[in-house]
Design an enzyme around this catalytic site. Structure first.
Site, PDB file in Angstrom:
ATOM      1  N   HIS A 245       0.835  -1.198   0.000  1.00 44.61           N
ATOM      2  CA  HIS A 245       0.000   0.000   0.000  1.00 44.61           C
ATOM      3  C   HIS A 245       0.869   1.247   0.000  1.00 44.61           C
ATOM      4  CE1 HIS A 245       1.026  -0.601   4.246  1.00 44.61           C
ATOM      5  NE2 HIS A 245       0.757   0.693   4.462  1.00 44.61           N
ATOM      6  N   LEU A 246       0.312   2.323  -0.532  1.00 44.29           N
ATOM      7  CA  LEU A 246       0.853   3.671  -0.405  1.00 44.29           C
ATOM      8  C   LEU A 246      -0.077   4.476   0.492  1.00 44.29           C
ATOM      9  CD1 LEU A 246       1.792   4.689  -4.084  1.00 44.29           C
ATOM     10  CD2 LEU A 246       3.251   3.567  -2.402  1.00 44.29           C
TER      11      LEU A 246
END
Length: 380
Positions: A218-219
């Site tokens: 994830h970012l």
């Protein structure tokens, strides 16, 4: 890495149904390439900057989820102070995040395997998903398409937000990807910053060992309506043909890539060459994507004509370890300090903040050696 069949079947029972998620389809023509700058004679806040279609959709969805009580706490306007000094640290008091956020997973390696028994994004509620970002697929040079194992990334609320609009950009959770940066998800992080008309919208990545709290790819993305020194400080060219610069003149030196919004595939490839090298060598790292001034431009310019992608190689932090005032991850290295207690918020100084941050930096000799290795890598 192949997940055993029996685990795949077990996970399939808990995956959220994302088939009806709203689609946000865009192309490069939707990027806001010109006119993004700080309005220094207006008050900060969501109304002080123009908004793009991306901004409106994200903010309306995020506000709706807050109204529906999907967050761990109600995020009001955070008490903010700019620490006196030359850096201009933005300190914000966020007591509830320090108390109510999910306990971070224990990490023992930069390349730790995905563990389906730990918390992962297959366990989120469908209502936490705002939309699915889908690139329309404009041809690249030679007619090729940017390869992607997933056609989109899901934009999901962070239920323990550190700022307004705090979201996660997650490739299909069913891919079971560990927290190791890929070109596909990085490109969506670049695109999101360019789709926003707000100079304060940033995205970023924490590797394992660099305070990533979930080992599922994830970012982060969020709005912060304050300027940061890393956006404007002049940088030293290391390999201009690869748009690689040394971010210096800040408490945490790093490697900076600059793009005017063009040749995003090239920048994506170069950044991932660096992060792949760091992963291979078990070096923890944080990454920050922000609208930025020209690398060698004037430090006081309000204009943000391009984007800066900053990679910090740093000391790894394994196990569940917490600093008292703030943890040192992507936000803190960039100059944004979410503070956990009122006492630390009131007593923090620029000198004490720098001391905390620099405990997590590589020794000078190791950083200098890594700099030479990365220049050689990109030359090759």
């Amino acid at each position: 890495e192949v997940i055993p069949t029996h685990l795949q079947e077990a996970l399939s029972q808990e995956r959220p149904d994302l088939s009806s998620v709203e689609q946000f389809v865009y192309c490069e023509g939707d990027f806001v390439r010109h006119g993004v700058k700080w309005q220094r004679h207006r008050p900060c806040g969501p109304a002080s900057h123009p908004q793009s279609h991306f901004d409106r959709v994200l903010q309306q969805g995020w506000t709706d989820r807050q109204r529906r009580g999907l967050f761990c706490y109600h995020l009001g306007e955070l008490q903010t102070r700019i620490l006196p000094g030359t850096v201009g640290f933005v300190a914000q008091l966020n007591i509830e995040r320090g108390i109510k956020r999910r306990k971070p997973q224990e990490i023992q390696s930069i390349r730790q395997r995905f563990d389906p028994w730990q918390f992962n994004f297959n366990r989120i509620q469908p209502a936490e998903v705002l939309f699915c970002m889908t690139r329309a697929g404009a041809p690249l040079a030679g007619g090729a398409q940017l390869p992607a194992p997933s056609p989109c990334v899901f934009v999901v609320i962070n239920v323990s937000p550190l700022q307004f609009g705090h979201t996660l950009l997650i490739p299909s959770p069913a891919l079971l990807l560990p927290q190791i940066l890929t070109p596909e998800v990085l490109r969506f992080g670049l695109d999101a910053v360019l789709l926003s008309a707000r100079p304060g919208f940033r995205t970023g990545f924490n590797s394992l060992g660099a305070f990533a709290s979930v080992n599922h790819l994830h970012l982060h993305g969020y709005y912060l309506d304050w300027e940061l020194l890393v956006e404007t400080v002049p940088c030293e060219p290391l390999l201009p043909e690869a748009s690689l610069y040394l971010l210096c003149g800040v408490p945490a030196p790093g490697f900076m890539f600059y793009s005017d919004g063009q040749q995003l595939e090239k920048v994506t490839h170069q950044v991932c060459q660096v992060t792949n090298y760091l992963v291979k060598n078990e070096i923890a790292h944080n990454l920050f994507i922000t609208r930025g001034a020209l690398p060698e431009g004037p430090i006081h310019s309000a204009a943000r004509p391009g984007i800066r992608v900053i990679v910090w190689a740093r000391k790894a932090c394994f196990g569940v370890k917490e600093e008292s005032a703030f943890n040192v991850a992507l936000c803190e290295l960039a100059g944004h300090l979410p503070i956990k207690t009122a006492q630390d918020f009131e007593g923090l100084t620029e000198a004490s903040a720098i001391h905390t941050i620099q405990k997590y930096l590589l020794p000078d000799f190791q950083f200098a050696q890594l700099q030479c290795e990365l220049v050689d890598l990109l030359k090759g």
